[in-house]
Design a protein around this motif. Sequence first.
Motif, PDB file in Angstrom:
ATOM      1  N   GLU A   2      -8.626  10.627  -8.706  1.00 26.97           N
ATOM      2  CA  GLU A   2      -9.165  10.214  -7.401  1.00 26.97           C
ATOM      3  C   GLU A   2      -8.066  10.158  -6.342  1.00 26.97           C
ATOM      4  OE1 GLU A   2     -11.205   6.538  -8.181  1.00 26.97           O
ATOM      5  OE2 GLU A   2     -12.719   7.563  -9.399  1.00 26.97           O
ATOM      6  N   GLN A   3      -6.902   9.641  -6.728  1.00 33.70           N
ATOM      7  CA  GLN A   3      -5.793   9.581  -5.767  1.00 33.70           C
ATOM      8  C   GLN A   3      -5.320  10.981  -5.374  1.00 33.70           C
ATOM      9  OE1 GLN A   3      -2.656   7.030  -7.206  1.00 33.70           O
ATOM     10  NE2 GLN A   3      -3.943   5.189  -7.125  1.00 33.70           N
ATOM     11  N   GLU A   4      -5.471  11.919  -6.288  1.00 33.68           N
ATOM     12  CA  GLU A   4      -5.032  13.287  -6.026  1.00 33.68           C
ATOM     13  C   GLU A   4      -5.822  13.918  -4.878  1.00 33.68           C
ATOM     14  OE1 GLU A   4      -2.420  14.607  -7.287  1.00 33.68           O
ATOM     15  OE2 GLU A   4      -2.644  16.661  -6.584  1.00 33.68           O
ATOM     16  N   VAL A   5      -7.080  13.528  -4.737  1.00 33.34           N
ATOM     17  CA  VAL A   5      -7.947  14.189  -3.749  1.00 33.34           C
ATOM     18  C   VAL A   5      -8.413  13.267  -2.628  1.00 33.34           C
ATOM     19  CG1 VAL A   5      -8.762  15.910  -5.399  1.00 33.34           C
ATOM     20  CG2 VAL A   5     -10.011  13.748  -5.171  1.00 33.34           C
ATOM     21  N   THR A   6      -7.971  12.000  -2.658  1.00 39.56           N
ATOM     22  CA  THR A   6      -8.481  11.072  -1.657  1.00 39.56           C
ATOM     23  C   THR A   6      -8.036  11.459  -0.241  1.00 39.56           C
ATOM     24  OG1 THR A   6      -8.656   8.747  -1.009  1.00 39.56           O
ATOM     25  CG2 THR A   6      -6.517   9.480  -1.819  1.00 39.56           C
ATOM     26  N   THR A   7      -8.854  11.101   0.728  1.00 39.50           N
ATOM     27  CA  THR A   7      -8.463  11.293   2.130  1.00 39.50           C
ATOM     28  C   THR A   7      -8.262   9.939   2.820  1.00 39.50           C
ATOM     29  OG1 THR A   7     -10.798  11.492   2.728  1.00 39.50           O
ATOM     30  CG2 THR A   7      -9.583  13.541   2.370  1.00 39.50           C
ATOM     31  N   GLU A   8      -8.347   8.849   2.035  1.00 34.76           N
ATOM     32  CA  GLU A   8      -8.043   7.527   2.598  1.00 34.76           C
ATOM     33  C   GLU A   8      -6.590   7.486   3.058  1.00 34.76           C
ATOM     34  OE1 GLU A   8     -10.039   4.727   2.919  1.00 34.76           O
ATOM     35  OE2 GLU A   8     -11.648   6.157   2.437  1.00 34.76           O
ATOM     36  N   ARG A   9      -6.356   6.778   4.159  1.00 36.14           N
ATOM     37  CA  ARG A   9      -4.985   6.717   4.702  1.00 36.14           C
ATOM     38  C   ARG A   9      -4.065   5.863   3.816  1.00 36.14           C
ATOM     39  NH1 ARG A   9      -6.238   6.265   9.573  1.00 36.14           N
ATOM     40  NH2 ARG A   9      -5.612   8.349  10.245  1.00 36.14           N
ATOM     41  N   TYR A  10      -4.598   4.783   3.283  1.00 40.14           N
ATOM     42  CA  TYR A  10      -3.774   3.879   2.467  1.00 40.14           C
ATOM     43  C   TYR A  10      -4.460   3.577   1.140  1.00 40.14           C
ATOM     44  CZ  TYR A  10      -1.061   3.203   6.697  1.00 40.14           C
ATOM     45  OH  TYR A  10      -0.284   3.421   7.791  1.00 40.14           O
ATOM     46  N   GLN A  70       0.842  -1.200   0.000  1.00 39.09           N
ATOM     47  CA  GLN A  70       0.000   0.000   0.000  1.00 39.09           C
ATOM     48  C   GLN A  70       0.874   1.246   0.000  1.00 39.09           C
ATOM     49  OE1 GLN A  70      -2.359  -0.704   3.631  1.00 39.09           O
ATOM     50  NE2 GLN A  70      -4.128  -1.084   2.288  1.00 39.09           N
ATOM     51  N   TRP A  71       0.391   2.281  -0.693  1.00 38.99           N
ATOM     52  CA  TRP A  71       1.004   3.604  -0.557  1.00 38.99           C
ATOM     53  C   TRP A  71       0.335   4.323   0.612  1.00 38.99           C
ATOM     54  CZ3 TRP A  71      -0.762   3.067  -6.035  1.00 38.99           C
ATOM     55  CH2 TRP A  71       0.266   2.679  -6.893  1.00 38.99           C
ATOM     56  N   TYR A  72       1.037   5.284   1.168  1.00 38.66           N
ATOM     57  CA  TYR A  72       0.533   6.022   2.322  1.00 38.66           C
ATOM     58  C   TYR A  72       0.150   7.445   1.911  1.00 38.66           C
ATOM     59  CZ  TYR A  72       0.693   8.772   6.615  1.00 38.66           C
ATOM     60  OH  TYR A  72       0.391   9.650   7.624  1.00 38.66           O
ATOM     61  N   ASN A  73      -1.023   7.860   2.351  1.00 32.32           N
ATOM     62  CA  ASN A  73      -1.521   9.200   2.052  1.00 32.32           C
ATOM     63  C   ASN A  73      -1.476  10.044   3.316  1.00 32.32           C
ATOM     64  OD1 ASN A  73      -2.862  11.447   1.074  1.00 32.32           O
ATOM     65  ND2 ASN A  73      -4.906  10.501   1.248  1.00 32.32           N
TER      66      ASN A  73
END
Lengths: 456, 456
Positions: A59-67, A20-23
Amino acid sequence: MAGHDTPKKIHLDESEMPTQWYNVVADLPTPPPPALHPGTHEPAGPDDFAPLFPMALIEQEVTTERYVDIPGGVLDVYKLWRPSPLFRAKRLEEMLDTPARIYYKYEGVSPAGSHKPNTSVPQAYYNHQEGITKLTTETGAGQWGSALAFATAQYGMECEIWQVAASYKQKPYRKTMMEIWGATLHSSPSELTEFGRALLAENPDHTGSLGIAISEAVAMCVADPNARYALGSVLNHVLMHQTIIGEEALLQLAKVDETPDVLVGCTGGGSNFGGLAFPFLREKLAGKMDPIIRCVEPAACPTLTKGEYRYDFGDSAGMTPLMKMHTLGHSFVPEPIHAGGLRYHGMAPLVSHVYNEGLVEAIAIPQRECFAAAIDFAKTEGIVPAPEPTHAIAAAVREALACKESGEEKVILTALCGHGHLDLASYEKYLHGDMVDYELPDDAIAEAMKSVPVLN
Amino acid sequence: MAGHDTPKKIHLDESEMPTQWYNVVADLPTPPPPALHPGTHEPAGPDDFAPLFPMALIEQEVTTERYVDIPGGVLDVYKLWRPSPLFRAKRLEEMLDTPARIYYKYEGVSPAGSHKPNTSVPQAYYNHQEGITKLTTETGAGQWGSALAFATAQYGMECEIWQVAASYKQKPYRKTMMEIWGATLHSSPSELTEFGRALLAENPDHTGSLGIAISEAVAMCVADPNARYALGSVLNHVLMHQTIIGEEALLQLAKVDETPDVLVGCTGGGSNFGGLAFPFLREKLAGKMDPIIRCVEPAACPTLTKGEYRYDFGDSAGMTPLMKMHTLGHSFVPEPIHAGGLRYHGMAPLVSHVYNEGLVEAIAIPQRECFAAAIDFAKTEGIVPAPEPTHAIAAAVREALACKESGEEKVILTALCGHGHLDLASYEKYLHGDMVDYELPDDAIAEAMKSVPVLN
């Protein structure tokens, strides 16, 4: 006891590679300000980005999901070189006679020779998944162009790259590397875009700029429904892809029972720094460790230490959405230091935000000190660093020498984000006394800051 | 079942790294013929080598012990990059649509970018142990010079390198790499030796040759009691140091329960090939496996496939001891193929001997087929190979395509002995259609063979 029997190279098996990548956005005390539409100054929405990027990346640009899960088709390609090694710089420590323990995460093992494929591969993958058959991009010195050429080859896609004319002529070997992976290269300005043709009509020997090359790559992508554009740094999703660096480093340090006291990373657009630092920032915010986290920028382009935190354009031509970031003004043209990847007028909005919140520090170092540290590094650790990470090495050396004075056994972590095999001309200049440190007068910054738009 | 869940990268921990080199002489059915004194034609003794090499290396040159311990001071430096990875070329296999399984041992992870530091490090170490403070050597394209510059830096020694004038001018970046590690470079012919001065007096623009550069490096070493000379291939002790490649590969293949059916390695002076192949030859002679072991040489310099097994000089000037080896004649000047490291008129006596005994095979491949295979390799596996190992890759591809025809699931092992980051000009020529395959007329060989001395 930690640090006393560390192997030279701290290994992770493929089976231990993060999936997983981390946000970092999910864990920040305050949310980062949104990007704004350049015309309306309203927050930019998915539609504003759709002509340039595939939906998965928007979607990844604006997501607030942690992973965010790393797709299997990306992991397969990552495994060509990942997990990357974490080295203990024992021989450098001995040369410096320091009680500090220095660790460096080495990203030069990637096929393109830098950390850039960590994001070029998923960018190519998601575009490919959405039926896109071609990516366009710009490149200056060529690290990003190489990384995207390699990535598109993995998914059988076309890759068209506009390289700044000066580099296109001066660095033929980078061009060849991109061509080996099947990319098509154009000197920018080119005859292929209206903008390029206009510039060449004015001056047939135009040397180009990154801003012009971006404009050409964007124009060609927008004109072709099967094409999209790819960016190598600055944006949130790019930094997120790079967090695999820090996630791996966390696992590797845990294997030798170490936590960093100081983390230093070089910052240009911010992707190498964010990639290494954000997972450690998560641990710090969770109270699990308390490292000082420090950005290292070139004295000739001191975006964080001398720029302002303002909404500005990402490109020189003022075509992109406005991003709140530390900027020297989008008209700022840094002196021709050899760390081409650090010559950017702005800084990733996420790195700017955490710096503004006081979560990370920043220093600026002139290039001759950086090359001096790099020579010591090459003589002891063997690897010849790219000009960009010489800044991180110089900062690590400063810290290690401070430990020699104080007697502290600090653990210093940095990232060696690329090798210098295609940048040896810069070392030649340094070794033969032909390298200068540029002064940056305050009025040059004041002048460039006038290009920053004043909002409301 | 073997081969079905192989990881991409087969790792060895530092703790698993072999601690002995292997001496194939101990296991050969017949002993290799000795080197002869160039004047008396009697077997050369330690005294003949003493002005050039330290006693420890002279002993290794003639030892019949099966294993030689690797000193701790060498292992410490090896750990900067060793154990090197063994990769499964899964993505190349997919592109070729072959049932074969291809493994490659990658030596480009060394600081100098090739397998050469496996011997430059112990050579510097033993000289340092015996109080020698300076090493001299020659280099053509620069791989060996880079490796020795790196090695001497590890032990605080001086390194003085004579680089063939043509390369010195055309490849400034290799020169810079050597200077980063502290070496002093001279264009050869130079004003520093009597031989060099004489040649420059005749022709101030002399482009030099490897033979001339050897003569200068040897002359300068003999004149300085604190200096010795270092050679990068051909000799027994050099090949022995390289066996760490094959020893590691054996351990790595055992981890995934594989034994090679075919082993291919490129041969110039023979050190890369011997390093990979000899440990497998030991296993074959002991009846533990039965791989075909195949040398791959350039069609433009087919030492094994078209040369004769005769006593000849190692250098063009005829100054060295006579060695029994496959040779095209020491006056043979190969066409300027891009695999500079394979342009040698002779072959290591040990490789020549095992070839003569029928223990290994040999084939020759023209360079355009090699570069075509290398491009396929780079597009799938990522790494851009040096021109020399493109020959090994082309041979592996030939074998994999034969498996596609026959349906055989053969295990193919090769060594990717270096990356091509400093050889991109050769790829540029290939990609732009400017590369030729040289014909080698039989009468050119017949002419050069006249330079081989007739003994008794």
